[in-house]
Every structure is written in C-alpha cells, then in structure tokens.
Design a protein around this motif. Structure first.
Motif, PDB file in Angstrom:
ATOM      1  N   LYS A  50      16.363  -2.483  11.714  1.00  0.00           N
ATOM      2  CA  LYS A  50      15.698  -3.703  12.118  1.00  0.00           C
ATOM      3  C   LYS A  50      15.238  -3.758  13.532  1.00  0.00           C
ATOM      4  CE  LYS A  50      17.573  -6.683   8.668  1.00  0.00           C
ATOM      5  NZ  LYS A  50      18.681  -7.122   8.118  1.00  0.00           N
ATOM      6  N   SER A  51      14.878  -2.317  13.990  1.00  0.00           N
ATOM      7  CA  SER A  51      14.574  -1.998  15.179  1.00  0.00           C
ATOM      8  C   SER A  51      12.882  -2.667  15.372  1.00  0.00           C
ATOM      9  CB  SER A  51      14.547  -0.612  15.683  1.00  0.00           C
ATOM     10  OG  SER A  51      13.901  -0.055  15.082  1.00  0.00           O
ATOM     11  N   ILE A  52      12.723  -2.817  16.585  1.00  0.00           N
ATOM     12  CA  ILE A  52      11.018  -3.123  16.965  1.00  0.00           C
ATOM     13  C   ILE A  52      10.341  -1.827  16.553  1.00  0.00           C
ATOM     14  CG2 ILE A  52      11.343  -2.814  19.461  1.00  0.00           C
ATOM     15  CD1 ILE A  52       9.275  -5.452  17.588  1.00  0.00           C
ATOM     16  N   VAL A  53      10.868  -0.833  16.985  1.00  0.00           N
ATOM     17  CA  VAL A  53      10.233   0.632  16.894  1.00  0.00           C
ATOM     18  C   VAL A  53       9.704   0.719  15.410  1.00  0.00           C
ATOM     19  CG1 VAL A  53      10.126   3.007  16.975  1.00  0.00           C
ATOM     20  CG2 VAL A  53      11.101   1.373  18.685  1.00  0.00           C
ATOM     21  N   GLY A  54      10.647   0.234  14.342  1.00  0.00           N
ATOM     22  CA  GLY A  54      10.457   0.478  12.891  1.00  0.00           C
ATOM     23  C   GLY A  54       9.420  -0.742  12.301  1.00  0.00           C
ATOM     24  N   SER A  55       9.659  -1.609  13.264  1.00  0.00           N
ATOM     25  CA  SER A  55       8.671  -2.627  12.607  1.00  0.00           C
ATOM     26  C   SER A  55       7.296  -2.388  13.189  1.00  0.00           C
ATOM     27  CB  SER A  55       8.960  -4.112  13.224  1.00  0.00           C
ATOM     28  OG  SER A  55      10.167  -4.691  12.896  1.00  0.00           O
ATOM     29  N   ILE A  56       7.129  -1.818  14.237  1.00  0.00           N
ATOM     30  CA  ILE A  56       5.730  -1.249  14.804  1.00  0.00           C
ATOM     31  C   ILE A  56       5.345  -0.131  14.083  1.00  0.00           C
ATOM     32  CG2 ILE A  56       4.331  -0.353  16.980  1.00  0.00           C
ATOM     33  CD1 ILE A  56       6.321  -2.071  18.636  1.00  0.00           C
ATOM     34  N   THR A  57       6.065   0.696  13.734  1.00  0.00           N
ATOM     35  CA  THR A  57       5.409   1.917  12.997  1.00  0.00           C
ATOM     36  C   THR A  57       5.658   1.819  11.451  1.00  0.00           C
ATOM     37  OG1 THR A  57       7.656   2.972  13.241  1.00  0.00           O
ATOM     38  CG2 THR A  57       6.148   3.531  14.943  1.00  0.00           C
ATOM     39  N   ASN A  58       6.152   0.827  11.048  1.00  0.00           N
ATOM     40  CA  ASN A  58       6.205   0.421   9.621  1.00  0.00           C
ATOM     41  C   ASN A  58       7.139   1.450   8.933  1.00  0.00           C
ATOM     42  OD1 ASN A  58       5.679  -1.345   7.500  1.00  0.00           O
ATOM     43  ND2 ASN A  58       3.673  -0.978   7.247  1.00  0.00           N
ATOM     44  N   ARG A  71       0.994  -1.151   0.016  1.00  0.00           N
ATOM     45  CA  ARG A  71       0.119  -0.030  -0.074  1.00  0.00           C
ATOM     46  C   ARG A  71       0.813   1.190  -0.208  1.00  0.00           C
ATOM     47  NH1 ARG A  71      -4.093   0.372   4.337  1.00  0.00           N
ATOM     48  NH2 ARG A  71      -3.939  -1.826   4.320  1.00  0.00           N
ATOM     49  N   THR A  72       0.293   2.345  -0.604  1.00  0.00           N
ATOM     50  CA  THR A  72       1.264   3.556  -0.744  1.00  0.00           C
ATOM     51  C   THR A  72       0.883   4.325   0.611  1.00  0.00           C
ATOM     52  OG1 THR A  72      -0.434   4.710  -1.875  1.00  0.00           O
ATOM     53  CG2 THR A  72       1.090   3.432  -3.318  1.00  0.00           C
ATOM     54  N   CYS A 124      13.302  -0.911  -0.039  1.00  0.00           N
ATOM     55  CA  CYS A 124      12.457  -2.171   0.732  1.00  0.00           C
ATOM     56  C   CYS A 124      12.090  -2.133   2.054  1.00  0.00           C
ATOM     57  CB  CYS A 124      13.426  -3.450   0.305  1.00  0.00           C
ATOM     58  SG  CYS A 124      15.191  -2.977   1.171  1.00  0.00           S
ATOM     59  N   SER A 125      11.389  -3.109   2.454  1.00  0.00           N
ATOM     60  CA  SER A 125      11.092  -3.280   4.014  1.00  0.00           C
ATOM     61  C   SER A 125      11.685  -4.292   4.494  1.00  0.00           C
ATOM     62  CB  SER A 125       9.545  -3.119   4.495  1.00  0.00           C
ATOM     63  OG  SER A 125       9.006  -2.034   4.046  1.00  0.00           O
ATOM     64  N   ALA A 126      12.440  -4.461   5.563  1.00  0.00           N
ATOM     65  CA  ALA A 126      13.058  -5.585   6.178  1.00  0.00           C
ATOM     66  C   ALA A 126      12.068  -6.693   6.690  1.00  0.00           C
ATOM     67  CB  ALA A 126      13.926  -5.334   7.381  1.00  0.00           C
ATOM     68  N   THR A 127      10.922  -6.159   7.354  1.00  0.00           N
ATOM     69  CA  THR A 127      10.118  -7.172   7.890  1.00  0.00           C
ATOM     70  C   THR A 127       8.533  -6.302   8.301  1.00  0.00           C
ATOM     71  OG1 THR A 127      10.456  -6.676   9.998  1.00  0.00           O
ATOM     72  CG2 THR A 127      11.387  -8.755   9.156  1.00  0.00           C
ATOM     73  N   THR A 128       7.649  -6.955   8.294  1.00  0.00           N
ATOM     74  CA  THR A 128       6.246  -6.079   8.908  1.00  0.00           C
ATOM     75  C   THR A 128       5.581  -7.097   9.809  1.00  0.00           C
ATOM     76  OG1 THR A 128       4.132  -5.283   8.116  1.00  0.00           O
ATOM     77  CG2 THR A 128       4.923  -7.343   6.864  1.00  0.00           C
ATOM     78  N   LEU A 129       4.824  -6.468  10.816  1.00  0.00           N
ATOM     79  CA  LEU A 129       4.183  -7.248  11.759  1.00  0.00           C
ATOM     80  C   LEU A 129       2.441  -7.433  11.283  1.00  0.00           C
ATOM     81  CD1 LEU A 129       5.154  -5.421  15.133  1.00  0.00           C
ATOM     82  CD2 LEU A 129       6.092  -7.588  14.256  1.00  0.00           C
ATOM     83  N   TYR A 130       2.367  -6.530  10.185  1.00  0.00           N
ATOM     84  CA  TYR A 130       1.031  -6.538   9.810  1.00  0.00           C
ATOM     85  C   TYR A 130       0.441  -7.522   8.520  1.00  0.00           C
ATOM     86  CZ  TYR A 130       1.661  -2.536  12.913  1.00  0.00           C
ATOM     87  OH  TYR A 130       1.966  -1.785  14.021  1.00  0.00           O
ATOM     88  N   GLY A 131       1.779  -7.819   7.861  1.00  0.00           N
ATOM     89  CA  GLY A 131       1.376  -8.586   6.544  1.00  0.00           C
ATOM     90  C   GLY A 131       1.187  -7.830   5.482  1.00  0.00           C
ATOM     91  N   VAL A 132       1.350  -6.305   5.549  1.00  0.00           N
ATOM     92  CA  VAL A 132       1.224  -5.514   4.300  1.00  0.00           C
ATOM     93  C   VAL A 132       2.337  -4.494   4.174  1.00  0.00           C
ATOM     94  CG1 VAL A 132      -0.297  -3.526   3.546  1.00  0.00           C
ATOM     95  CG2 VAL A 132      -1.446  -5.551   4.593  1.00  0.00           C
ATOM     96  N   TYR A 133       2.821  -4.148   3.431  1.00  0.00           N
ATOM     97  CA  TYR A 133       4.185  -3.320   3.160  1.00  0.00           C
ATOM     98  C   TYR A 133       3.917  -2.083   2.849  1.00  0.00           C
ATOM     99  CZ  TYR A 133       6.566  -7.839   3.746  1.00  0.00           C
ATOM    100  OH  TYR A 133       7.204  -9.062   4.516  1.00  0.00           O
ATOM    101  N   TYR A 134       4.816  -1.079   3.170  1.00  0.00           N
ATOM    102  CA  TYR A 134       4.602   0.282   2.367  1.00  0.00           C
ATOM    103  C   TYR A 134       5.884   0.130   1.243  1.00  0.00           C
ATOM    104  CZ  TYR A 134       1.665   2.505   5.550  1.00  0.00           C
ATOM    105  OH  TYR A 134       0.527   2.614   6.453  1.00  0.00           O
ATOM    106  N   LYS A 135       6.727  -0.567   1.455  1.00  0.00           N
ATOM    107  CA  LYS A 135       8.046  -1.074   0.389  1.00  0.00           C
ATOM    108  C   LYS A 135       8.211  -2.590   0.752  1.00  0.00           C
ATOM    109  CE  LYS A 135       8.871   3.386   0.226  1.00  0.00           C
ATOM    110  NZ  LYS A 135       8.786   4.130  -0.752  1.00  0.00           N
TER     111      LYS A 135
END
Length: 112
Positions: A90-98, A47-48, A66-77
């Motif tokens: 690859k911090s947890i904050v980056g994963s939570i805030t996408n 999603r954009t 690119c995005s390293a990981t996502t917690l939600y199953g939907v990527y911005y990159k």
C-alpha cells in the motif's frame, strides 16, 4: 469555449432523458467500455495493459489477485468483493505506478 459548454449540456440532457435504467455514462454492465470505476455497477473499470481499452469487470473473489487502491480510477486488477481485504503493498509508489497488487483474503480472519 461556449460551443463546448453547449455540447456538454446537450449530451447530459440526452443522457438524462434516455429511459434505459442502465444508462449511457453510468451504471454500466460488465464488459462495457468505461473510463472510470465510478461508471460501473461493480465499481471496477479494468484494463489488461496500458494500451488496452478498459471495461467494467466483476470485483475479485477470495484468493484472487487484487489491487488495493488506484489513483486513476482504472484497475489492472479489480479490488476485492465486500467482506474481503486486499493484502497488498500500500505504498504511494505502488499507487502511482499501479503495481500495488495483492491477494483477496477474508477480512474476518486474523493474520497468522
């Protein structure tokens, strides 16, 4: 609750009987609407923005964002293609805030 369960079972039965190999819920092609990356052949539901509809998209190529990981199953990159590594936060904050974006690099190359 019983009505919801019956509706779910009927929906799954219809999806199972459909002869199209592409499927209705899984194996979606690029550009089709999705809710999770597992639904897409490319394994990237993109999603954009937070309010846009998510669609299946190709994985990121070398030197692309690119995005390293996502917690939600939907990527911005989208994540990188096979053989590439996303050099990103690859911090947890980056994963939570996408916001854990990076750049796809050849996994075989060593950092200089």
């Amino acid at each position: 609750m019983e009505k919801i369960l019956v509706l779910l079972l009927v929906t799954l039965a219809v999806a199972y009987v459909v002869p199209d190999p592409r499927g209705i819920i899984m194996n979606l092609e690029e550009g089709e609407l999705c809710m999770n990356s597992a639904q897409c052949k490319s394994k990237c539901c993109h999603r954009t923005s937070g309010l846009s509809l998510a669609r299946c998209a190709p994985k990121a190529s070398e030197n692309s964002e690119c995005s390293a990981t996502t917690l939600y199953g939907v990527y911005y990159k989208c994540p990188c293609e096979r053989g590439l590594k996303c050099e990103a936060d690859k911090s947890i904050v980056g994963s939570i805030t996408n916001t854990n974006f990076g750049v796809c690099q050849d996994a075989g190359r060593s950092k200089e």
